[in-house]
Design an enzyme around this catalytic site. Structure first.
Site, PDB file in Angstrom:
ATOM      1  N   LYS A  43       0.834  -1.218   0.000  1.00 56.72           N
ATOM      2  CA  LYS A  43       0.000   0.000   0.000  1.00 56.72           C
ATOM      3  C   LYS A  43       0.863   1.260   0.000  1.00 56.72           C
ATOM      4  O   LYS A  43       0.631   2.185  -0.770  1.00 56.72           O
ATOM      5  CB  LYS A  43      -0.909  -0.004   1.238  1.00 56.72           C
ATOM      6  CG  LYS A  43      -1.556   1.330   1.537  1.00 56.72           C
ATOM      7  CD  LYS A  43      -2.335   1.312   2.834  1.00 56.72           C
ATOM      8  CE  LYS A  43      -1.541   1.485   4.091  1.00 56.72           C
ATOM      9  NZ  LYS A  43      -1.184   2.869   4.490  1.00 56.72           N
ATOM     10  N   ASN A  44       1.867   1.297   0.860  1.00 54.39           N
ATOM     11  CA  ASN A  44       2.645   2.531   1.017  1.00 54.39           C
ATOM     12  C   ASN A  44       3.620   2.777  -0.140  1.00 54.39           C
ATOM     13  O   ASN A  44       4.185   3.864  -0.241  1.00 54.39           O
ATOM     14  CB  ASN A  44       3.379   2.531   2.362  1.00 54.39           C
ATOM     15  CG  ASN A  44       2.413   2.708   3.512  1.00 54.39           C
ATOM     16  OD1 ASN A  44       1.250   3.061   3.299  1.00 54.39           O
ATOM     17  ND2 ASN A  44       2.885   2.449   4.722  1.00 54.39           N
TER      18      ASN A  44
ATOM     19  N   CYS B 110      -4.037  12.468  13.171  1.00 49.32           N
ATOM     20  CA  CYS B 110      -4.745  11.202  13.097  1.00 49.32           C
ATOM     21  C   CYS B 110      -4.494  10.430  14.381  1.00 49.32           C
ATOM     22  O   CYS B 110      -3.820  10.926  15.287  1.00 49.32           O
ATOM     23  CB  CYS B 110      -4.330  10.414  11.865  1.00 49.32           C
ATOM     24  SG  CYS B 110      -2.715   9.689  12.018  1.00 49.32           S
TER      25      CYS B 110
ATOM     26  N   ARG C 250       1.285  14.516  13.214  1.00 51.74           N
ATOM     27  CA  ARG C 250       1.683  14.350  11.814  1.00 51.74           C
ATOM     28  C   ARG C 250       1.646  15.647  10.992  1.00 51.74           C
ATOM     29  O   ARG C 250       0.839  15.793  10.061  1.00 51.74           O
ATOM     30  CB  ARG C 250       0.867  13.239  11.162  1.00 51.74           C
ATOM     31  CG  ARG C 250       1.004  11.933  11.939  1.00 51.74           C
ATOM     32  CD  ARG C 250       0.279  10.794  11.294  1.00 51.74           C
ATOM     33  NE  ARG C 250       0.989  10.224  10.176  1.00 51.74           N
ATOM     34  CZ  ARG C 250       0.503   9.262   9.405  1.00 51.74           C
ATOM     35  NH1 ARG C 250      -0.691   8.785   9.623  1.00 51.74           N
ATOM     36  NH2 ARG C 250       1.214   8.779   8.403  1.00 51.74           N
TER      37      ARG C 250
ATOM     38  N   LEU D 220       7.679  19.769   6.711  1.00 50.23           N
ATOM     39  CA  LEU D 220       8.857  19.421   5.897  1.00 50.23           C
ATOM     40  C   LEU D 220       8.516  19.399   4.409  1.00 50.23           C
ATOM     41  O   LEU D 220       9.319  19.801   3.563  1.00 50.23           O
ATOM     42  CB  LEU D 220       9.420  18.060   6.323  1.00 50.23           C
ATOM     43  CG  LEU D 220       9.905  17.964   7.780  1.00 50.23           C
ATOM     44  CD1 LEU D 220      10.257  16.518   8.144  1.00 50.23           C
ATOM     45  CD2 LEU D 220      11.129  18.852   7.996  1.00 50.23           C
TER      46      LEU D 220
ATOM     47  N   ASP E 229       5.560   0.644  11.693  1.00 51.01           N
ATOM     48  CA  ASP E 229       4.361  -0.046  11.210  1.00 51.01           C
ATOM     49  C   ASP E 229       4.293  -1.507  11.645  1.00 51.01           C
ATOM     50  O   ASP E 229       3.288  -2.187  11.383  1.00 51.01           O
ATOM     51  CB  ASP E 229       4.274   0.042   9.679  1.00 51.01           C
ATOM     52  CG  ASP E 229       3.971   1.459   9.200  1.00 51.01           C
ATOM     53  OD1 ASP E 229       3.626   2.312  10.047  1.00 51.01           O
ATOM     54  OD2 ASP E 229       4.103   1.711   7.990  1.00 51.01           O
TER      55      ASP E 229
ATOM     56  N   LEU F  72       8.911   7.176  16.430  1.00 51.21           N
ATOM     57  CA  LEU F  72       8.471   7.970  15.279  1.00 51.21           C
ATOM     58  C   LEU F  72       7.195   8.752  15.532  1.00 51.21           C
ATOM     59  O   LEU F  72       7.077   9.908  15.104  1.00 51.21           O
ATOM     60  CB  LEU F  72       8.317   7.084  14.035  1.00 51.21           C
ATOM     61  CG  LEU F  72       9.613   7.016  13.246  1.00 51.21           C
ATOM     62  CD1 LEU F  72      10.558   6.001  13.843  1.00 51.21           C
ATOM     63  CD2 LEU F  72       9.373   6.737  11.805  1.00 51.21           C
TER      64      LEU F  72
ATOM     65  N   ARG G  56      -8.454  -0.600   5.143  1.00 51.20           N
ATOM     66  CA  ARG G  56      -7.667   0.445   4.464  1.00 51.20           C
ATOM     67  C   ARG G  56      -6.346  -0.099   3.950  1.00 51.20           C
ATOM     68  O   ARG G  56      -5.797   0.435   2.982  1.00 51.20           O
ATOM     69  CB  ARG G  56      -7.373   1.592   5.436  1.00 51.20           C
ATOM     70  CG  ARG G  56      -8.620   2.344   5.837  1.00 51.20           C
ATOM     71  CD  ARG G  56      -8.271   3.494   6.708  1.00 51.20           C
ATOM     72  NE  ARG G  56      -7.291   4.343   6.043  1.00 51.20           N
ATOM     73  CZ  ARG G  56      -6.895   5.514   6.475  1.00 51.20           C
ATOM     74  NH1 ARG G  56      -7.404   5.991   7.593  1.00 51.20           N
ATOM     75  NH2 ARG G  56      -6.005   6.206   5.826  1.00 51.20           N
TER      76      ARG G  56
HETATM   77  C1  EPZ Z   1       4.612   6.939   6.098  1.00 45.51           C
HETATM   78  O1  EPZ Z   1       3.871   8.010   6.684  1.00 45.51           O
HETATM   79  C2  EPZ Z   1       3.677   5.748   6.062  1.00 45.51           C
HETATM   80  N1  EPZ Z   1       2.519   6.093   5.259  1.00 45.51           N
HETATM   81  C3  EPZ Z   1       3.287   5.342   7.475  1.00 45.51           C
HETATM   82  O2  EPZ Z   1       2.507   4.160   7.390  1.00 45.51           O
HETATM   83  C4  EPZ Z   1       4.547   5.050   8.279  1.00 45.51           C
HETATM   84  O3  EPZ Z   1       4.184   4.768   9.606  1.00 45.51           O
HETATM   85  C5  EPZ Z   1       5.480   6.253   8.229  1.00 45.51           C
HETATM   86  O4  EPZ Z   1       5.776   6.627   6.857  1.00 45.51           O
HETATM   87  C6  EPZ Z   1       6.825   5.989   8.918  1.00 45.51           C
HETATM   88  O5  EPZ Z   1       7.445   4.892   8.334  1.00 45.51           O
HETATM   89  C7  EPZ Z   1       2.581   6.029   3.947  1.00 45.51           C
HETATM   90  O6  EPZ Z   1       3.604   5.708   3.364  1.00 45.51           O
HETATM   91  C8  EPZ Z   1       1.356   6.360   3.190  1.00 45.51           C
HETATM   92  P1  EPZ Z   1       6.783  10.350   7.922  1.00 45.51           P
HETATM   93  P2  EPZ Z   1       4.426   9.500   6.599  1.00 45.51           P
HETATM   94  O7  EPZ Z   1       6.609  11.642   7.207  1.00 45.51           O
HETATM   95  O8  EPZ Z   1       5.115   9.693   5.320  1.00 45.51           O
HETATM   96  C9  EPZ Z   1       7.267  13.651  11.309  1.00 45.51           C
HETATM   97  C10 EPZ Z   1       0.684   2.722   7.894  1.00 45.51           C
HETATM   98  O9  EPZ Z   1       0.259   2.178   8.955  1.00 45.51           O
HETATM   99  N2  EPZ Z   1       7.028  14.655  10.266  1.00 45.51           N
HETATM  100  O10 EPZ Z   1       7.950   9.506   7.573  1.00 45.51           O
HETATM  101  O11 EPZ Z   1       3.291  10.381   6.943  1.00 45.51           O
HETATM  102  C11 EPZ Z   1       6.034  12.798  11.582  1.00 45.51           C
HETATM  103  O12 EPZ Z   1       5.107  13.451  12.430  1.00 45.51           O
HETATM  104  C12 EPZ Z   1       1.166   4.167   7.895  1.00 45.51           C
HETATM  105  O13 EPZ Z   1       0.684   2.163   6.792  1.00 45.51           O
HETATM  106  C13 EPZ Z   1       7.185  16.005  10.569  1.00 45.51           C
HETATM  107  O14 EPZ Z   1       7.503  16.382  11.722  1.00 45.51           O
HETATM  108  O15 EPZ Z   1       5.453   9.482   7.800  1.00 45.51           O
HETATM  109  C14 EPZ Z   1       6.642  11.551  12.178  1.00 45.51           C
HETATM  110  O16 EPZ Z   1       6.935  11.793  13.532  1.00 45.51           O
HETATM  111  C15 EPZ Z   1       0.859   4.912   9.135  1.00 45.51           C
HETATM  112  N3  EPZ Z   1       6.974  16.935   9.582  1.00 45.51           N
HETATM  113  C16 EPZ Z   1       7.975  11.426  11.420  1.00 45.51           C
HETATM  114  O17 EPZ Z   1       8.226  12.726  10.858  1.00 45.51           O
HETATM  115  C17 EPZ Z   1       6.629  16.551   8.308  1.00 45.51           C
HETATM  116  O18 EPZ Z   1       6.472  17.432   7.468  1.00 45.51           O
HETATM  117  C18 EPZ Z   1       7.957  10.408  10.283  1.00 45.51           C
HETATM  118  O19 EPZ Z   1       6.798  10.637   9.482  1.00 45.51           O
HETATM  119  C19 EPZ Z   1       6.502  15.184   8.010  1.00 45.51           C
HETATM  120  C20 EPZ Z   1       6.708  14.255   9.005  1.00 45.51           C
END
Ligand code: EPZ
Length: 425
Positions: free
Chosen positions: A22-23, A116, A121, A125, A311, A333, A403
């Site tokens: 999915k991701n 969420c 989230r 960035l 995850d 994370l 989902r």
């Molecule tokens: C991706 O989410 C995945 N989703 C998530 O999978 C996964 O848990 C996550 O990466 C971490 O591996 C998809 O790929 C669709 P991040 P993403 O930006 O991209 C912070 C599942 O269960 N952050 O890597 O949203 C954030 O809050 C899902 O399938 C900022 O501070 O995650 C987090 O603490 C849930 N500012 C950390 O970075 C930003 O602008 C990592 O988030 C962006 C992120």
């Protein structure tokens, strides 16, 4: 609303096939917006999040033909560059259309995704990277309104102060059509990022450093990408890891086909340290051999790839409830990814939380109960615990599972689990 009813304690056996990730599929679908010609995608998982993003592309005016695990997307003639709240609120990964829409059309509006169940989230960035490439960004009425300079986005050096999968993906897609070279420092290295880079490269962007923390992209200078070959989505490492945990928690030997073994390494390492061993019947399959007696405790700290994935945290926690000693699980994370703890405790687990660390104390047995799913991976952890618990477990609110897991109930049934999908009265 549907729920899953599980009669626990049944050993599993057999083989199942793992689907597309999915991701990985979500950014691949968003990247189809970078082309003005049809893009063929295969091995898409048939799950709600994929259908939601395809629906969003349809609303923007792309033609989308979707059947089973394949889709053909043609974003040649979009009518809108506004990603509406109604869709983005359903799935925060919709933010992935921001980079492609802005770089290809010079202007777009995307609803802010909001927080969420697993945390706040933010998307700061994503926005900073696009601003570094020359975009003017304004947040108004709950929408991100982004405008590129009249000559298009410009390549830039972007240093992320935190590793973000989504921000790396949005930046890569924006950079693919930008003018000049973009350098991304502290880029995410997940397999999903590698797949996206390979796709963008096959479409005409020049990319180096794929799979490392420093990626450079030479954009096409505004020309749309052309994908000559279909894009096949990589296997889902989290779906595979979840079924390995099903084998571990029920002490059952099961085999998974269509996996990419190196993507599973950190999960395999943890399960090995708990006493499981692994066989690899082919290059694309894995068999888990759990020990006959109790599993050993495990210590986990979630991290970016190739570290242990957040995850998989909830699923490993479910397995650790029945280990012989106390396990410590630290979530690094997301600030609120422990919603499954109180539900696992309803099944008889003994888990204590202090800040972002869970102490999982061993119990002899779990006992079936009614539990509530709170997010995608938390839901699968409850199903795993239900498979091992004595008696009947009912997991409610399984729309979370739908989902991201294709036919979880069917696949577990294929392995011999007593699991039914029922409708709430
Ligand atoms: C991706 O989410 C995945 N989703 C998530 O999978 C996964 O848990 C996550 O990466 C971490 O591996 C998809 O790929 C669709 P991040 P993403 O930006 O991209 C912070 C599942 O269960 N952050 O890597 O949203 C954030 O809050 C899902 O399938 C900022 O501070 O995650 C987090 O603490 C849930 N500012 C950390 O970075 C930003 O602008 C990592 O988030 C962006 C992120």
């Amino acid at each position: 609303m549907d729920y899953l009813q599980i009669e626990g304690g049944k050993p599993l056996s057999g083989t199942i096939k793992i689907g597309g990730a999915k991701n990985a599929a979500l950014p691949v679908i968003a990247a189809a917006l970078l082309s003005d010609r049809p893009v063929l995608l295969s091995n898409l998982p048939n799950v709600v999040d994929i259908r939601t993003l395809l629906r969003l592309l349809g609303i923007l005016g792309a033609s989308v033909e979707h059947e089973g695990h394949q889709a053909q997307i043609n974003a040649g003639a979009l009518q809108s560059t506004r990603a509406v709240y109604e869709i983005v609120a359903q799935m925060r990964a919709s933010i992935l259309v921001l980079g492609p829409l802005l770089t290809r059309f010079g202007e777009c509006e995307v609803s802010l995704p909001g927080g969420c169940a697993i945390g706040q989230r933010p998307i700061d960035l994503h926005l900073k990277a696009l601003e570094a490439m020359g975009a003017s960004i304004e947040i108004k009425g709950g929408y991100v309104h982004a405008v590129a300079p009249s000559e298009g986005l410009q390549g830039a050096k972007i240093i992320f102060d935190k590793v973000s999968v989504g921000a790396t993906e949005n930046t890569l897609m924006a950079a693919a059509l930008a003018h000049g070279k973009t350098e991304i420092i502290n880029a995410a290295r997940e397999p999903e990022i590698v797949q996206l880079c390979e796709m963008l490269k096959s479409g005409g962007a020049k990319i180096e450093g794929i799979g490392t923390g420093r990626i450079t992209v030479e954009g096409t200078g505004g020309a749309p990408l052309h994908f000559k070959k279909p894009i096949s989505v990589i296997p889902d490492r989290i779906e595979a890891g979840t079924y390995l945990c099903a084998g571990a928690i029920t002490h059952s030997k099961i085999t998974l086909e269509s996996v990419q073994i190196e993507h599973l390494q950190s999960t395999i390492d943890k399960l090995e340290s708990m006493g499981c061993s692994f066989g690899f019947p082919t290059e694309e399959s894995v068999t888990i051999h759990p020990p006959e007696d109790r599993l050993k405790e495990v210590n986990i700290v979630t991290a970016e790839y190739p570290g242990f994935p957040t995850d998989m945290q909830a699923q490993l926690m479910a397995v650790a409830t029945l280990a012989s000693n106390e396990s410590l699980i630290e979530e690094r994370l997301f600030e609120n990814r422990f919603m499954h703890v109180s539900e696992l405790n309803r099944l008889g687990a003994d888990i204590w939380l202090k800040g972002n660390v869970a102490a999982v104390r061993p119990v002899e047995e779990l006992f079936g109960a009614d539990v509530m799913a709170t997010d995608l991976r938390a839901s699968s952890a409850l199903v795993l615990a239900g498979l091992a618990a004595k008696g009947t477990t009912r997991v409610r609110r399984i729309y979370h599972l739908d989902r991201g897991y294709e036919d979880l109930q069917g696949k577990l049934e294929q392995l011999g689990a007593a699991i039914l999908r029922k409708k709430e009265r």
